[in-house]
Write a protein that holds these residues in place. Structure first.
Motif, short mmCIF file in Angstrom:
data_model
loop_
_atom_site.label_atom_id
_atom_site.label_comp_id
_atom_site.label_asym_id
_atom_site.label_seq_id
_atom_site.Cartn_x
_atom_site.Cartn_y
_atom_site.Cartn_z
N ASP A 1 -6.17 -5.81 -9.77
CA ASP A 1 -5.12 -6.87 -9.35
C ASP A 1 -5.82 -8.27 -9.53
O ASP A 1 -5.35 -9.21 -8.85
N SER B 1 -2.90 -7.07 -0.21
CA SER B 1 -1.74 -6.63 0.91
C SER B 1 -1.14 -5.41 0.73
O SER B 1 -1.30 -4.77 -0.32
N LYS B 2 -0.72 -4.80 1.81
CA LYS B 2 -0.18 -3.44 1.68
C LYS B 2 0.86 -3.25 0.83
O LYS B 2 1.03 -2.26 0.14
N LYS B 3 1.70 -4.63 0.48
CA LYS B 3 3.03 -4.23 -0.37
C LYS B 3 2.27 -4.26 -1.73
O LYS B 3 2.61 -3.52 -2.46
N ARG B 4 1.26 -5.00 -1.94
CA ARG B 4 0.76 -5.01 -3.15
C ARG B 4 0.07 -3.67 -3.52
O ARG B 4 0.07 -2.96 -4.60
N GLN B 5 -0.67 -2.89 -2.61
CA GLN B 5 -1.29 -1.71 -2.62
C GLN B 5 -0.07 -0.74 -3.14
O GLN B 5 -0.31 0.19 -4.06
N ARG B 6 0.84 -0.70 -2.36
CA ARG B 6 2.12 0.11 -2.62
C ARG B 6 2.60 -0.16 -4.28
O ARG B 6 2.97 0.86 -4.69
N GLU B 7 2.60 -1.27 -4.37
CA GLU B 7 3.17 -1.66 -5.84
C GLU B 7 2.30 -1.02 -6.90
O GLU B 7 2.68 -0.59 -7.96
N ALA C 1 -0.90 3.39 0.62
CA ALA C 1 -0.77 2.09 1.38
C ALA C 1 0.21 1.85 2.36
O ALA C 1 1.46 2.02 2.45
#
Length: 122
Positions: free
Chosen positions: A33, A110-116, A122
């Motif tokens: 990322d 971020s957890k959100k970015r890890q999920r994405e 994540a």
């Protein structure tokens, strides 16, 4: 065995969110990322085959006391090491260190970015 450009590409390219790019004309840089986690000096660099990567804080000193490993120039503050004698270390050791460097950097997203990106749970 020394890590080659093709070897680094094969090793990390399939990991989620990884990009590889040549920077500073002679370094192949692996990012997750957009954040660097490893770098390989290409054959045209002053120190071909040197491999640089991020390590855990508590492993930094232990690794830099090993033969053929030193604090990474300009990146030691961020706990990066440079393997100056890559032939001293087996391929599986190198791959495991690269995977851990990837995990350390990816864990800071971020957890959100890890999920994405589809990273672990994540």
């Amino acid at each position: 065995m020394a890590m080659t450009e093709a070897g680094l590409r094969r090793c990390v390219a399939a990991w989620p969110g990884v990009t590889l790019d040549v920077k500073w004309q002679d370094h192949l840089v692996a990012c997750v990322d957009g954040r660097m986690f490893a770098m390989l000096n290409l054959p045209r660099s002053a120190h071909p085959d040197w491999l640089h990567f991020k390590v855990e804080d508590d492993l930094f000193l232990a690794l830099t006391e090993q033969p053929g490993i030193m604090p990474a120039p300009y990146l030691a503050r961020a706990r990066w090491v440079t393997v100056t004698e890559p032939r001293r270390y087996p391929q599986d050791w190198t791959v495991a260190r690269l995977r851990r460097a990837y995990e350390l950097v990816a864990a800071r997203l971020s957890k959100k970015r890890q999920r994405e990106l589809g990273l672990w749970s994540a």
